[in-house]
Design a protein around this motif. Sequence first.
Motif, PDB file in Angstrom:
ATOM      1  N   GLU A  24       0.830  -1.206   0.000  1.00 32.80           N
ATOM      2  CA  GLU A  24       0.000   0.000   0.000  1.00 32.80           C
ATOM      3  C   GLU A  24       0.863   1.254   0.000  1.00 32.80           C
ATOM      4  O   GLU A  24       0.540   2.261  -0.632  1.00 32.80           O
ATOM      5  N   GLU A  25       2.004   1.190   0.725  1.00 33.86           N
ATOM      6  CA  GLU A  25       2.905   2.338   0.770  1.00 33.86           C
ATOM      7  C   GLU A  25       3.654   2.477  -0.552  1.00 33.86           C
ATOM      8  O   GLU A  25       3.924   3.595  -1.003  1.00 33.86           O
ATOM      9  N   ARG A  45       2.476   1.750  -3.446  1.00 40.18           N
ATOM     10  CA  ARG A  45       1.510   2.310  -4.403  1.00 40.18           C
ATOM     11  C   ARG A  45       1.113   3.743  -4.073  1.00 40.18           C
ATOM     12  O   ARG A  45       0.377   4.368  -4.834  1.00 40.18           O
ATOM     13  N   GLY A  46       1.581   4.265  -2.940  1.00 42.31           N
ATOM     14  CA  GLY A  46       1.262   5.641  -2.573  1.00 42.31           C
ATOM     15  C   GLY A  46      -0.117   5.808  -1.974  1.00 42.31           C
ATOM     16  O   GLY A  46      -0.610   6.941  -1.854  1.00 42.31           O
ATOM     17  N   ASN A  47      -0.751   4.692  -1.577  1.00 39.49           N
ATOM     18  CA  ASN A  47      -2.091   4.798  -0.998  1.00 39.49           C
ATOM     19  C   ASN A  47      -2.087   5.595   0.303  1.00 39.49           C
ATOM     20  O   ASN A  47      -3.100   6.208   0.662  1.00 39.49           O
ATOM     21  N   HIS A  48      -0.948   5.562   1.022  1.00 41.64           N
ATOM     22  CA  HIS A  48      -0.875   6.286   2.288  1.00 41.64           C
ATOM     23  C   HIS A  48      -0.890   7.808   2.083  1.00 41.64           C
ATOM     24  O   HIS A  48      -1.111   8.562   3.035  1.00 41.64           O
ATOM     25  N   ARG A  83      -2.931   9.309  -0.148  1.00 39.26           N
ATOM     26  CA  ARG A  83      -4.263   9.723  -0.599  1.00 39.26           C
ATOM     27  C   ARG A  83      -5.112  10.157   0.597  1.00 39.26           C
ATOM     28  O   ARG A  83      -5.238   9.422   1.577  1.00 39.26           O
ATOM     29  N   GLU A 108      -8.616  11.147   2.567  1.00 40.86           N
ATOM     30  CA  GLU A 108     -10.008  10.714   2.579  1.00 40.86           C
ATOM     31  C   GLU A 108     -10.886  11.899   2.191  1.00 40.86           C
ATOM     32  O   GLU A 108     -11.135  12.788   3.001  1.00 40.86           O
ATOM     33  N   SER A 163      -6.431  16.023  -2.876  1.00 34.91           N
ATOM     34  CA  SER A 163      -6.516  14.575  -2.685  1.00 34.91           C
ATOM     35  C   SER A 163      -5.251  13.912  -2.161  1.00 34.91           C
ATOM     36  O   SER A 163      -5.292  12.747  -1.749  1.00 34.91           O
ATOM     37  N   ILE A 164      -4.103  14.623  -2.170  1.00 36.15           N
ATOM     38  CA  ILE A 164      -2.829  14.009  -1.802  1.00 36.15           C
ATOM     39  C   ILE A 164      -2.176  14.779  -0.659  1.00 36.15           C
ATOM     40  O   ILE A 164      -2.130  16.016  -0.678  1.00 36.15           O
ATOM     41  N   THR A 170       7.499  12.571  -5.375  1.00 39.41           N
ATOM     42  CA  THR A 170       6.314  11.844  -5.832  1.00 39.41           C
ATOM     43  C   THR A 170       5.781  12.451  -7.121  1.00 39.41           C
ATOM     44  O   THR A 170       5.727  13.671  -7.266  1.00 39.41           O
ATOM     45  N   TRP A 200       8.305   3.724  -5.185  1.00 32.43           N
ATOM     46  CA  TRP A 200       7.660   2.971  -6.259  1.00 32.43           C
ATOM     47  C   TRP A 200       8.619   2.789  -7.425  1.00 32.43           C
ATOM     48  O   TRP A 200       8.676   1.708  -8.021  1.00 32.43           O
TER      49      TRP A 200
END
Length: 233
Positions: A41-42, A44-47, A49, A51, A123-124, A160, A179
């Motif tokens: 998850e890290e 992929r950069g999900n951390h 994003r 909410e 969003s980021i 990023t 990544w």
Amino acid sequence: MGHQRTMRRFAKWHIWLGWLVGFPVLMWTVTGLVMVAKPIEEVRGNHLRKEVPERALPSDTQIAVSLPAESTRPVRSVTTQVERGETVTRIAYMDGSTARFRPDGSAMGPLSEVEARLIVAESIDGGDKVVSSTRFDADAVPFDFRRPMPVWQVALEDGTHVYVGADTGQIEAVRTRWWRVFDFVWGLHIMDLQTREDTHHPILIFFALLSVIGALLGCVLMFRRRKARIVAK
């Protein structure tokens, strides 16, 4: 005697195979270690994003959108949602393209640089710390994106790269520095640094097969050494 000769032959083969596949095996082990060093998850950069709370559609929203008269493209899906205070209907076509429409049915143009930056900032985490933003056509996207669609690349201070679809108006990918490291070692792992997608090619299969044979010979020779120690006692 025949058994001993066979074992000596196995031992010789095992040594030569060890020299031949030693580097690939070491490379697979090291790259595998790097790839599991951080949660996927890290990677992929999900951390990064945020909410973003969903908003209900206005009660008077017209869900139906008329397609342009000249359009004959098959539609895959239609979605309507509130984005940054505006109701947007997004039509995804079977050919992979996407179009956005306002509630009155008028088409929305490609995303501007300012809009792309606003989407990233919203969003980021750290999305407001922009170093540069560059638009890429579908046939000339950066290597760390590798998808044939027009995008804005918003580069952040921490290295990023956030990719925002020029037609979709959505974040399509988040590529952190880690990544890119992960992507490189994945290419080494599958022995494909060009596309980093081909996991079924002769070189990889050849060395994997040799490694399996070498491991099997090593297992057989373990019984030989164990038997020799028992006899010596």
